[in-house]
Design a protein around this motif. Sequence first.
Motif, PDB file in Angstrom:
ATOM      1  N   TRP A 311      47.028  -4.628 -59.316  1.00 12.43           N
ATOM      2  CA  TRP A 311      46.049  -3.855 -58.917  1.00 12.43           C
ATOM      3  C   TRP A 311      45.569  -4.271 -57.304  1.00 12.43           C
ATOM      4  O   TRP A 311      45.675  -5.402 -57.059  1.00 12.43           O
ATOM      5  N   GLY A 312      45.323  -3.380 -56.369  1.00 13.37           N
ATOM      6  CA  GLY A 312      44.930  -3.493 -55.193  1.00 13.37           C
ATOM      7  C   GLY A 312      45.647  -3.492 -54.216  1.00 13.37           C
ATOM      8  O   GLY A 312      46.746  -2.866 -53.825  1.00 13.37           O
ATOM      9  N   TYR A 319      44.846  -7.947 -57.866  1.00 16.77           N
ATOM     10  CA  TYR A 319      44.311  -8.472 -59.153  1.00 16.77           C
ATOM     11  C   TYR A 319      45.485  -8.383 -59.929  1.00 16.77           C
ATOM     12  O   TYR A 319      46.069  -7.255 -60.124  1.00 16.77           O
ATOM     13  N   VAL A 320      46.073  -9.575 -60.447  1.00 11.55           N
ATOM     14  CA  VAL A 320      47.163  -9.412 -61.492  1.00 11.55           C
ATOM     15  C   VAL A 320      46.459  -9.567 -62.729  1.00 11.55           C
ATOM     16  O   VAL A 320      45.949 -10.281 -63.348  1.00 11.55           O
ATOM     17  N   ASP A 321      46.638  -8.050 -63.226  1.00 18.66           N
ATOM     18  CA  ASP A 321      46.162  -7.949 -64.614  1.00 18.66           C
ATOM     19  C   ASP A 321      47.133  -8.347 -65.792  1.00 18.66           C
ATOM     20  O   ASP A 321      48.241  -7.650 -66.179  1.00 18.66           O
ATOM     21  N   LEU A 322      46.772  -9.220 -66.658  1.00 18.13           N
ATOM     22  CA  LEU A 322      47.656  -9.562 -68.059  1.00 18.13           C
ATOM     23  C   LEU A 322      47.108  -9.074 -69.449  1.00 18.13           C
ATOM     24  O   LEU A 322      47.834  -9.149 -70.093  1.00 18.13           O
ATOM     25  N   ARG A 323      46.248  -8.128 -69.176  1.00 16.04           N
ATOM     26  CA  ARG A 323      45.623  -7.652 -70.285  1.00 16.04           C
ATOM     27  C   ARG A 323      46.615  -6.964 -71.170  1.00 16.04           C
ATOM     28  O   ARG A 323      46.470  -6.665 -72.449  1.00 16.04           O
ATOM     29  N   LYS A 324      47.347  -6.176 -70.479  1.00 15.98           N
ATOM     30  CA  LYS A 324      48.416  -5.236 -71.134  1.00 15.98           C
ATOM     31  C   LYS A 324      49.793  -6.067 -71.400  1.00 15.98           C
ATOM     32  O   LYS A 324      50.736  -5.486 -71.852  1.00 15.98           O
ATOM     33  N   ALA A 325      49.854  -7.066 -70.924  1.00 10.67           N
ATOM     34  CA  ALA A 325      51.225  -7.842 -70.621  1.00 10.67           C
ATOM     35  C   ALA A 325      51.654  -8.255 -71.988  1.00 10.67           C
ATOM     36  O   ALA A 325      51.096  -8.794 -73.043  1.00 10.67           O
ATOM     37  N   LYS A 326      53.109  -8.163 -72.191  1.00 15.32           N
ATOM     38  CA  LYS A 326      53.719  -8.361 -73.506  1.00 15.32           C
ATOM     39  C   LYS A 326      55.066  -9.220 -73.331  1.00 15.32           C
ATOM     40  O   LYS A 326      55.470  -9.116 -72.081  1.00 15.32           O
ATOM     41  N   ILE A 327      55.343 -10.003 -74.291  1.00 17.68           N
ATOM     42  CA  ILE A 327      56.406 -10.857 -74.227  1.00 17.68           C
ATOM     43  C   ILE A 327      57.433 -10.387 -75.345  1.00 17.68           C
ATOM     44  O   ILE A 327      57.071 -10.273 -76.636  1.00 17.68           O
ATOM     45  N   PRO A 420      34.675   6.066 -60.921  1.00 17.13           N
ATOM     46  CA  PRO A 420      35.572   5.086 -60.411  1.00 17.13           C
ATOM     47  C   PRO A 420      35.169   4.540 -59.317  1.00 17.13           C
ATOM     48  O   PRO A 420      34.150   4.961 -58.577  1.00 17.13           O
ATOM     49  N   CYS A 421      35.577   3.362 -58.894  1.00 19.94           N
ATOM     50  CA  CYS A 421      35.181   2.551 -57.762  1.00 19.94           C
ATOM     51  C   CYS A 421      36.021   2.399 -56.886  1.00 19.94           C
ATOM     52  O   CYS A 421      35.984   1.817 -55.792  1.00 19.94           O
ATOM     53  N   ILE A 422      37.226   2.971 -56.827  1.00 19.35           N
ATOM     54  CA  ILE A 422      38.126   3.348 -55.895  1.00 19.35           C
ATOM     55  C   ILE A 422      38.052   4.098 -54.858  1.00 19.35           C
ATOM     56  O   ILE A 422      38.033   5.356 -55.126  1.00 19.35           O
ATOM     57  N   PRO A 423      37.668   3.792 -53.674  1.00 19.83           N
ATOM     58  CA  PRO A 423      37.254   4.971 -52.601  1.00 19.83           C
ATOM     59  C   PRO A 423      38.279   5.555 -52.292  1.00 19.83           C
ATOM     60  O   PRO A 423      39.578   5.454 -52.535  1.00 19.83           O
ATOM     61  N   ARG A 424      38.279   6.913 -51.964  1.00 21.98           N
ATOM     62  CA  ARG A 424      39.039   8.026 -51.740  1.00 21.98           C
ATOM     63  C   ARG A 424      39.928   7.416 -50.332  1.00 21.98           C
ATOM     64  O   ARG A 424      39.301   6.812 -49.411  1.00 21.98           O
ATOM     65  N   SER A 425      41.184   7.893 -50.087  1.00 30.07           N
ATOM     66  CA  SER A 425      42.061   7.654 -48.924  1.00 30.07           C
ATOM     67  C   SER A 425      42.286   6.298 -48.491  1.00 30.07           C
ATOM     68  O   SER A 425      42.348   6.237 -47.518  1.00 30.07           O
ATOM     69  N   ILE A 426      42.543   5.379 -49.444  1.00 27.27           N
ATOM     70  CA  ILE A 426      43.106   4.180 -49.217  1.00 27.27           C
ATOM     71  C   ILE A 426      44.278   4.050 -50.188  1.00 27.27           C
ATOM     72  O   ILE A 426      44.210   4.746 -51.122  1.00 27.27           O
ATOM     73  N   VAL A 427      45.290   3.296 -49.838  1.00 25.74           N
ATOM     74  CA  VAL A 427      46.602   3.125 -50.624  1.00 25.74           C
ATOM     75  C   VAL A 427      46.058   1.839 -51.415  1.00 25.74           C
ATOM     76  O   VAL A 427      45.819   0.834 -51.130  1.00 25.74           O
ATOM     77  N   PHE A 428      46.329   2.008 -52.790  1.00 31.55           N
ATOM     78  CA  PHE A 428      45.818   1.091 -53.737  1.00 31.55           C
ATOM     79  C   PHE A 428      47.208   0.961 -54.742  1.00 31.55           C
ATOM     80  O   PHE A 428      47.594   2.033 -55.366  1.00 31.55           O
ATOM     81  N   SER A 429      47.306  -0.390 -55.010  1.00 33.55           N
ATOM     82  CA  SER A 429      48.363  -0.737 -56.234  1.00 33.55           C
ATOM     83  C   SER A 429      47.957  -0.247 -57.698  1.00 33.55           C
ATOM     84  O   SER A 429      46.693  -0.860 -57.984  1.00 33.55           O
ATOM     85  N   MET A 430      48.561   0.300 -58.538  1.00 32.25           N
ATOM     86  CA  MET A 430      47.850   0.594 -59.715  1.00 32.25           C
ATOM     87  C   MET A 430      49.094   0.794 -60.701  1.00 32.25           C
ATOM     88  O   MET A 430      50.132   1.048 -60.160  1.00 32.25           O
ATOM     89  N   PRO A 431      48.840   1.136 -61.902  1.00 30.96           N
ATOM     90  CA  PRO A 431      49.856   1.106 -63.029  1.00 30.96           C
ATOM     91  C   PRO A 431      50.151   2.666 -62.989  1.00 30.96           C
ATOM     92  O   PRO A 431      49.539   3.646 -62.805  1.00 30.96           O
ATOM     93  N   VAL A 432      51.721   2.907 -63.130  1.00 31.79           N
ATOM     94  CA  VAL A 432      52.196   4.101 -63.069  1.00 31.79           C
ATOM     95  C   VAL A 432      53.408   4.353 -64.104  1.00 31.79           C
ATOM     96  O   VAL A 432      53.787   3.252 -64.392  1.00 31.79           O
ATOM     97  N   LYS A 433      53.919   5.384 -64.094  1.00 30.36           N
ATOM     98  CA  LYS A 433      55.301   5.693 -64.859  1.00 30.36           C
ATOM     99  C   LYS A 433      55.949   6.678 -64.039  1.00 30.36           C
ATOM    100  O   LYS A 433      55.503   7.710 -63.298  1.00 30.36           O
ATOM    101  N   PHE A 434      57.145   6.483 -63.929  1.00 31.47           N
ATOM    102  CA  PHE A 434      57.908   7.382 -63.086  1.00 31.47           C
ATOM    103  C   PHE A 434      59.017   8.379 -64.044  1.00 31.47           C
ATOM    104  O   PHE A 434      59.371   7.895 -65.178  1.00 31.47           O
ATOM    105  N   GLU A 435      58.787   9.799 -63.975  1.00 33.29           N
ATOM    106  CA  GLU A 435      59.375  10.499 -64.930  1.00 33.29           C
ATOM    107  C   GLU A 435      59.667  11.747 -64.059  1.00 33.29           C
ATOM    108  O   GLU A 435      59.022  12.399 -63.110  1.00 33.29           O
ATOM    109  N   ARG A 457      35.817  -6.671 -54.366  1.00 33.51           N
ATOM    110  CA  ARG A 457      36.973  -7.870 -53.550  1.00 33.51           C
ATOM    111  C   ARG A 457      38.071  -6.957 -53.242  1.00 33.51           C
ATOM    112  O   ARG A 457      38.598  -7.235 -52.068  1.00 33.51           O
ATOM    113  N   MET A 458      38.682  -6.113 -53.903  1.00 40.30           N
ATOM    114  CA  MET A 458      40.098  -5.554 -53.802  1.00 40.30           C
ATOM    115  C   MET A 458      40.019  -4.234 -52.412  1.00 40.30           C
ATOM    116  O   MET A 458      40.745  -4.313 -51.719  1.00 40.30           O
TER     117      MET A 458
END
Length: 508
Positions: A311-312, A319-327, A420-435, A457-458
């Motif tokens: 994120w961010g 923010y490195v989010d591990l809450r969905k991380a799987k092994i 939502p707390c992500i202000p508009r018009s900034i580039v922000f890393s977030m989870p996506v899928k490509f299709e 913070r971010m």
Amino acid sequence: MAKFVLAGRADDPYYAKAEILADYLQKNLPDFHVFKITQHPDVWEEWLRDVCEKNKWSHKSSPIIWRELLDRGGKGLLLGGYNEFLEHAQLYYDVTSSMTTELMKAIAQENLEAHIQKELEKDSLKDLTDPLQVWITSASTPACYSLIPILTSGEVFGMHTEISIALFDNKQAEKTLQNLALEVQDLVSPVLRSISICTRVEDAFRQAHVIIILDDPTTKEVYTMEECLRSRVPLCRLYGYLIEKNARDSVRVIVGGKTFVNLKTLLLMRYAPSIVHNIVAVALGVEGQARATLARKMKTSPSYIKDVIIWGNISGNCYVDLRKAKIYKYESAIWGPPHFSRPVLSLVFDSEWINREFVTTLKDLTATGKQFGGMLAAHSIATTLKYWYHGSPYGEIVSLGVLSEGKPGSFISCNIEKPPCIPRSIVFSMPVKFENGTWVVLTDLKDIEISEQTMARMTSDLMQEKLVALGDLLYFHPYQPGNLSDVMFYWDNKRVLKYLLKLNHYLI
């Protein structure tokens, strides 16, 4: 059903004689089928050697005939040359050939002329097709050396998509670009149509389908953070103008680098407004470092760890989010099939390591830019492009820097009750899928609400970077870390929110 493959030199009389015999058998026998291959004399020996090595055969002359057994699960069965084929036809079908030598030579000459004509027609058709035009900026940087072999391997765009690569840099790098272009030609890539260099600014990005933005060195010394931020604007403004003027309407722009990746992406969007959705920032470098760090701790392969979310600010406070991380394939008391996975956080029992050492390691890599070394930067860019064109793995989460729209429900909320707390018009890393050739933000992920402090913070640094770069804010006040708990740094909540509300007034 008998299926034969007949291959030979286009100018070989015995190939011509075998061809006539095979045509006769195919015409008169309902269960006889032949597939014919002709090769130019200049490439015949190499082609024959490759075929024999692949099939573990020993044969050194033209023609070569084999029986196809693929329909029965086996490889081809070598019959031999012309004499063996003639004996086979006599033994099994009671058919022989009485063609004269003169007729064999005449047909062989016709075969050669027809083969050359066919190749010329193929080349002319090839010239009519439009290869994918790929432009790489700052092509003299180490990341480009690592990137080109991946692009020309066919792994990114596919083995059936030809590409033309244009290396773009300043005039001082022209000799380096020429040497690089010669090395690329030595790769003899089947998907590379051409490699060219460009040092004339006005010619940059002509007919580009893909533009890869690597780190550009600053042309003058900068002494303050503010000067560094503002120095990014002229080049991004120039690139944006050239993209709008010279590139294809559907061009895809991918931004990498060590510093201010989000800011550079945002500035390109500002100065190339017609393709905003087709400009993205690479976040897989940070994701790769996070997965590798976890893998070293868990004594497994980084490729077995999936769904780590970044994120961010890709090259800053993220923010490195591990809450969905799987092994997957993890050796433990619980074992399952290849598709079986377990949550990473349930298997890392050292919470102190997660909250401190893991965070510190990744923060150091981000601050120094080490995660964007040449090899990792190239792999991250190539993988993102591959997903963009062919789709990301089904069910996997991919991190990507994209433009925040600031609409309720568009992105992650601070918590369930608040917008939502992500202000508009900034580039922000977030989870996506490509299709289907595009990317989609994953808005339906459960249990990944982000606290107000973490979001503050971010977003604080990203908003300040934008305002300082555009001259709307005089001084940059970097975020000050408080502690490392919860895999993140905190500011005083009320002070941050008040400051962000003030800054949000200046957003475009």
